[in-house]
Design an enzyme around this catalytic site. Structure first.
Site, mmCIF file in Angstrom:
data_model
loop_
_atom_site.group_PDB
_atom_site.id
_atom_site.type_symbol
_atom_site.label_atom_id
_atom_site.label_comp_id
_atom_site.label_asym_id
_atom_site.label_seq_id
_atom_site.Cartn_x
_atom_site.Cartn_y
_atom_site.Cartn_z
ATOM 1 N N GLY A 1 125.154 -6.435 21.873
ATOM 2 C CA GLY A 1 126.544 -6.818 22.089
ATOM 3 C C GLY A 1 126.754 -8.096 22.861
ATOM 4 N N ASN B 1 126.589 -5.789 14.186
ATOM 5 C CA ASN B 1 127.768 -4.987 14.501
ATOM 6 C C ASN B 1 128.818 -5.815 15.240
ATOM 7 O OD1 ASN B 1 128.384 -1.804 16.237
ATOM 8 N ND2 ASN B 1 129.717 -3.064 15.012
ATOM 9 N N THR B 2 128.563 -6.116 16.517
ATOM 10 C CA THR B 2 129.576 -6.739 17.364
ATOM 11 C C THR B 2 130.045 -8.085 16.830
ATOM 12 O OG1 THR B 2 128.512 -5.658 19.246
ATOM 13 C CG2 THR B 2 130.138 -7.339 19.747
ATOM 14 N N ALA C 1 120.504 -6.531 17.109
ATOM 15 C CA ALA C 1 121.123 -6.762 18.422
ATOM 16 C C ALA C 1 121.087 -8.224 18.850
ATOM 17 C CB ALA C 1 120.492 -5.894 19.509
ATOM 18 N N GLY C 2 122.227 -8.693 19.331
ATOM 19 C CA GLY C 2 122.353 -10.014 19.923
ATOM 20 C C GLY C 2 122.769 -11.120 18.983
ATOM 21 N N LYS D 1 117.514 5.956 12.974
ATOM 22 C CA LYS D 1 117.344 4.777 13.832
ATOM 23 C C LYS D 1 117.151 5.296 15.250
ATOM 24 C CE LYS D 1 119.335 0.569 15.587
ATOM 25 N NZ LYS D 1 120.571 0.035 16.181
#
EC number: 2.8.1.10
Length: 277
Positions: A180, A228-229, A206-207, A119
């Site tokens: 994040g 993830n977050t 992301a986001g 990645k």
């Protein structure tokens, strides 16, 4: 006896496998490994999610090892998971290339000798963590020539996405909003264009803050999402991991089923022809 229900054959057979390069995966939810409350919370969340692909920051893994600490790599069963090393923390193409090579050493030590996935992240912007398109393109071209399966993290830029596809990237990974942030789908139109134009998998990265957002991009035809977050920072990470898994599956089934047409006028659910007045 309760009636049994099975999905149509085209949903659960080989025709709907999620493929990256020559590898097939059963889950379209990919997970990151940072920001969890503790190591066990991360392991439990990954297991509950049903994800096949887990991404690990090469630099963080190497630093933890150098300090003699136990890290997530040691706690996961890599005979059941596919590691996706990433170049997080790299600010230039040259740095990303060097870290990608280090990642290959880590992957081989885990026994995944046929894993050439990377990645690619090139992020010089420390405030908003937006990826560098020129550096990403430069590093991607070099790594592809070295035999890597390159999965670049990019802004929601349809032109860049197509350029990366044309030079041989295995996927593109456009952001929904800054890493994040949990701001959700702030670039929906551009994401739609990227998905429509692509002949390689489009993984939204992301986001994403909620399962409904993950489901939405899957409904549009995204191949997968990386989260993830939203899971790591949830009050209950395992419950959120399960919710994300269900949302991704639901969104994919919606895309396959095909949404009903939108009508400007109301239409009765029951036919009125033949009903006596």
């Amino acid at each position: 006896m309760k009636p049994s229900f099975s999905l149509p054959h085209f949903v659960n057979d080989q025709l709907d496998q999620f493929k990256i390069s020559d590898k097939s995966f059963s889950s379209r939810l990919m997970l990151g490994t940072g920001k969890y409350k503790n190591l066990q919370d991360a392991i439990n969340s990954i297991n509950v999610s049903g994800a096949n692909i887990v991404t690990v920051a090469i630099r963080r893994a190497q630093n933890t090892k150098n300090l003699g600490r136990t890290n997530l790599i040691d706690g996961l069963d890599w005979s059941k998971l596919w590691i996706l090393p990433n170049t997080a923390g790299c600010e230039s193409a040259e740095e990303a290339v060097r870290i990608a090579s280090l990642g290959q050493e880590i992957v081989k030590k885990l026994g995944q000798f046929d894993n050439n996935f990377i990645k690619l992240e090139v992020i010089p912007d420390s405030r908003y963590l937006l990826p560098d398109p020129i550096g990403t393109l430069k590093a991607a071209e070099y790594l592809i020539n070295k035999g890597f399966v390159v999965m670049p993290y990019i802004g929601a830029d349809p032109v860049l996405a197509k350029q990366l596809e044309n030079i041989g990237c295995a996927t593109v990974m456009p952001l929904a909003s800054p890493i994040g942030s949990g701001k959700g789908l702030r670039n929906l139109l551009n994401l739609k264009i990227i998905i429509e134009n692509a002949k390689i998998p489009v993984i939204i990265d992301a986001g994403i803050g909620t399962p409904s957002e993950a489901g939405k991009v899957m409904e549009l035809g995204a191949s997968a999402v990386l989260v993830n977050t939203a899971i790591a920072r949830a009050k209950n990470s395992q419950t959120m991991a399960r919710a994300m898994s269900l949302a991704v599956e639901s969104g994919r089934l919606t895309y396959i089923a095909g949404r009903m047409p939108i009508s400007e006028k109301a239409e009765p659910s029951s036919p009125i022809l033949g009903i006596s007045k």
